[in-house]
Motif scaffolding. Structure first.
Motif, PDB file in Angstrom:
ATOM      1  N   ILE A   1     -47.160 -37.545 -27.994  1.00 28.59           N
ATOM      2  CA  ILE A   1     -47.558 -36.186 -27.605  1.00 28.59           C
ATOM      3  C   ILE A   1     -48.999 -35.921 -28.031  1.00 28.59           C
ATOM      4  N   GLY A   2     -49.335 -36.364 -29.232  1.00 30.29           N
ATOM      5  CA  GLY A   2     -50.641 -36.079 -29.796  1.00 30.29           C
ATOM      6  C   GLY A   2     -51.800 -36.875 -29.236  1.00 30.29           C
ATOM      7  N   GLN A   3     -51.556 -37.751 -28.277  1.00 25.71           N
ATOM      8  CA  GLN A   3     -52.657 -38.506 -27.678  1.00 25.71           C
ATOM      9  C   GLN A   3     -53.725 -37.588 -27.089  1.00 25.71           C
ATOM     10  N   HIS A   4     -53.288 -36.494 -26.460  1.00 25.79           N
ATOM     11  CA  HIS A   4     -54.223 -35.632 -25.739  1.00 25.79           C
ATOM     12  C   HIS A   4     -54.148 -34.164 -26.129  1.00 25.79           C
ATOM     13  N   ILE A   5     -53.051 -33.746 -26.759  1.00 29.61           N
ATOM     14  CA  ILE A   5     -52.886 -32.329 -27.089  1.00 29.61           C
ATOM     15  C   ILE A   5     -52.356 -32.181 -28.514  1.00 29.61           C
ATOM     16  N   PRO A   6     -52.705 -31.082 -29.165  1.00 28.85           N
ATOM     17  CA  PRO A   6     -52.214 -30.865 -30.526  1.00 28.85           C
ATOM     18  C   PRO A   6     -50.873 -30.134 -30.589  1.00 28.85           C
ATOM     19  N   PHE A   7     -50.128 -30.096 -29.456  1.00 27.89           N
ATOM     20  CA  PHE A   7     -48.884 -29.338 -29.439  1.00 27.89           C
ATOM     21  C   PHE A   7     -47.935 -29.803 -30.541  1.00 27.89           C
ATOM     22  N   GLY A   8     -47.455 -28.870 -31.326  1.00 33.15           N
ATOM     23  CA  GLY A   8     -46.445 -29.144 -32.335  1.00 33.15           C
ATOM     24  C   GLY A   8     -46.961 -29.746 -33.627  1.00 33.15           C
ATOM     25  N   THR A   9     -48.262 -29.902 -33.779  1.00 29.33           N
ATOM     26  CA  THR A   9     -48.774 -30.559 -34.984  1.00 29.33           C
ATOM     27  C   THR A   9     -48.491 -29.756 -36.253  1.00 29.33           C
ATOM     28  N   LYS A  10     -48.373 -28.453 -36.139  1.00 31.88           N
ATOM     29  CA  LYS A  10     -48.107 -27.613 -37.315  1.00 31.88           C
ATOM     30  C   LYS A  10     -46.619 -27.504 -37.623  1.00 31.88           C
ATOM     31  N   ALA A  11     -45.788 -28.012 -36.742  1.00 35.60           N
ATOM     32  CA  ALA A  11     -44.330 -28.004 -36.970  1.00 35.60           C
ATOM     33  C   ALA A  11     -43.969 -29.280 -37.725  1.00 35.60           C
ATOM     34  N   VAL A  12     -43.948 -29.179 -39.042  1.00 36.76           N
ATOM     35  CA  VAL A  12     -43.725 -30.357 -39.888  1.00 36.76           C
ATOM     36  C   VAL A  12     -42.412 -30.301 -40.657  1.00 36.76           C
ATOM     37  N   ASP A  13     -41.744 -29.165 -40.609  1.00 32.66           N
ATOM     38  CA  ASP A  13     -40.431 -29.007 -41.222  1.00 32.66           C
ATOM     39  C   ASP A  13     -39.668 -27.972 -40.399  1.00 32.66           C
ATOM     40  N   VAL A  14     -38.418 -27.745 -40.749  1.00 38.11           N
ATOM     41  CA  VAL A  14     -37.584 -26.848 -39.937  1.00 38.11           C
ATOM     42  C   VAL A  14     -38.167 -25.441 -39.891  1.00 38.11           C
ATOM     43  N   ASP A  15     -38.673 -24.946 -41.019  1.00 33.34           N
ATOM     44  CA  ASP A  15     -39.220 -23.584 -41.030  1.00 33.34           C
ATOM     45  C   ASP A  15     -40.436 -23.450 -40.121  1.00 33.34           C
TER      46      ASP A  15
ATOM     47  N   HIS B   1     -33.082 -23.609 -32.011  1.00 33.98           N
ATOM     48  CA  HIS B   1     -33.198 -25.044 -31.721  1.00 33.98           C
ATOM     49  C   HIS B   1     -34.133 -25.759 -32.707  1.00 33.98           C
ATOM     50  N   ALA B   2     -34.550 -25.106 -33.778  1.00 36.61           N
ATOM     51  CA  ALA B   2     -35.606 -25.630 -34.655  1.00 36.61           C
ATOM     52  C   ALA B   2     -35.338 -27.052 -35.145  1.00 36.61           C
ATOM     53  N   GLU B   3     -34.137 -27.351 -35.576  1.00 35.33           N
ATOM     54  CA  GLU B   3     -33.851 -28.701 -36.088  1.00 35.33           C
ATOM     55  C   GLU B   3     -33.963 -29.743 -34.976  1.00 35.33           C
ATOM     56  N   GLU B   4     -33.385 -29.443 -33.833  1.00 38.78           N
ATOM     57  CA  GLU B   4     -33.455 -30.370 -32.696  1.00 38.78           C
ATOM     58  C   GLU B   4     -34.903 -30.526 -32.214  1.00 38.78           C
ATOM     59  N   PHE B   5     -35.636 -29.419 -32.181  1.00 42.88           N
ATOM     60  CA  PHE B   5     -37.033 -29.425 -31.771  1.00 42.88           C
ATOM     61  C   PHE B   5     -37.874 -30.275 -32.723  1.00 42.88           C
ATOM     62  N   LEU B   6     -37.667 -30.117 -34.020  1.00 43.80           N
ATOM     63  CA  LEU B   6     -38.404 -30.907 -35.006  1.00 43.80           C
ATOM     64  C   LEU B   6     -38.091 -32.392 -34.859  1.00 43.80           C
ATOM     65  N   ALA B   7     -36.818 -32.730 -34.686  1.00 46.43           N
ATOM     66  CA  ALA B   7     -36.447 -34.141 -34.500  1.00 46.43           C
ATOM     67  C   ALA B   7     -37.126 -34.716 -33.256  1.00 46.43           C
ATOM     68  N   HIS B   8     -37.162 -33.926 -32.190  1.00 47.00           N
ATOM     69  CA  HIS B   8     -37.846 -34.342 -30.952  1.00 47.00           C
ATOM     70  C   HIS B   8     -39.335 -34.564 -31.213  1.00 47.00           C
ATOM     71  N   LEU B   9     -39.986 -33.616 -31.882  1.00 44.37           N
ATOM     72  CA  LEU B   9     -41.410 -33.775 -32.177  1.00 44.37           C
ATOM     73  C   LEU B   9     -41.662 -35.005 -33.037  1.00 44.37           C
ATOM     74  N   ASP B  10     -40.802 -35.219 -34.021  1.00 38.60           N
ATOM     75  CA  ASP B  10     -40.976 -36.385 -34.889  1.00 38.60           C
ATOM     76  C   ASP B  10     -40.863 -37.689 -34.101  1.00 38.60           C
ATOM     77  N   ARG B  11     -39.955 -37.737 -33.126  1.00 37.81           N
ATOM     78  CA  ARG B  11     -39.819 -38.941 -32.293  1.00 37.81           C
ATOM     79  C   ARG B  11     -41.064 -39.178 -31.443  1.00 37.81           C
ATOM     80  N   GLY B  12     -41.688 -38.096 -31.002  1.00 41.58           N
ATOM     81  CA  GLY B  12     -42.777 -38.233 -30.041  1.00 41.58           C
ATOM     82  C   GLY B  12     -44.150 -37.833 -30.539  1.00 41.58           C
ATOM     83  N   ARG B  13     -44.280 -37.558 -31.825  1.00 42.60           N
ATOM     84  CA  ARG B  13     -45.530 -37.012 -32.358  1.00 42.60           C
ATOM     85  C   ARG B  13     -46.778 -37.811 -31.943  1.00 42.60           C
ATOM     86  N   GLU B  14     -46.738 -39.120 -32.093  1.00 43.47           N
ATOM     87  CA  GLU B  14     -47.903 -39.939 -31.753  1.00 43.47           C
ATOM     88  C   GLU B  14     -48.185 -39.887 -30.253  1.00 43.47           C
TER      89      GLU B  14
END
Length: 188
Positions: free
Chosen positions: A35-49, A20-33
């Motif tokens: 999601i990141g208000q209180h937790i660092p979840f997904g901050t290191k996921a910046v590309d598909v790899d 699901h990496a591509e879909e997961f990355l697109a989701h994180l990109d939509r919600g990064r700000e």
């Protein structure tokens, strides 16, 4: 593998796997700000790899029975997830958590999904203590813990440095007998 309906709104709980990496990355990109208000979840996921690496780390945890990751889909679109951050069947303890992008917020998705995870942990795996940790500033997360019938165990003062500020961490938990009693009351 599985898709568990979370109600009539088209929400589902499904496994979140490395493929699901591509879909997961697109989701994180939509919600990064958001999601990141209180937790660092997904901050290191910046590309598909790197997204795949994060998902693989949780797939490895699932394989060793020490954690797992589950996605929340709303009308076919990944909008967040719930997880066992730590899972220790031998000690009978686990820590659960969540994250959402704005499209998933305010719909009760986390509460509904977490009820399924906690019920499985308690009834299928014999977990005695389910723990939830959240920044004291993260009111939506604290409200989920309350809705799940958890008790506030205490506050770890200034325990988590995040975005240049030391955050207080609230620790909430529910014990297996409390979970069963709350579930029995809800089903009457």
């Amino acid at each position: 593998m599985y898709a568990i309906s979370l109600g009539d709104d088209g929400a589902e709980l499904r496994p979140l796997e490395p493929w699901h990496a591509e879909e997961f990355l697109a989701h994180l990109d939509r919600g990064r700000e958001f999601i990141g208000q209180h937790i660092p979840f997904g901050t290191k996921a910046v590309d598909v790899d790197s997204a795949r690496e994060l998902l693989q780390a949780f797939a490895d945890k699932r394989a060793t029975d020490t954690g797992s990751l589950h996605g929340l889909w709303l009308e076919g679109k990944l909008v967040g997830g719930v997880l066992f951050l730590h899972f220790d069947a031998e000690r009978g303890t686990c820590e659960v958590g969540c994250w959402l992008e704005p499209a998933g917020a305010g719909r009760g998705l986390v509460t509904r999904a977490m009820r399924i995870l906690i019920d499985w942990a308690v009834e299928e795996r014999g977990i005695h203590r389910v723990e939830w940790q959240a920044s004291s500033a993260n009111e939506p997360s604290i409200n989920v813990a309350r809705r799940l019938g958890m008790n506030r165990d205490g506050v770890l003062r200034e325990s988590f440095p995040y975005r240049g500020v030391r955050q207080d961490t609230e620790v909430w938990s529910v014990l297996a007998p409390e979970w069963r009693a709350a579930r029995a009351r809800a089903w009457k």
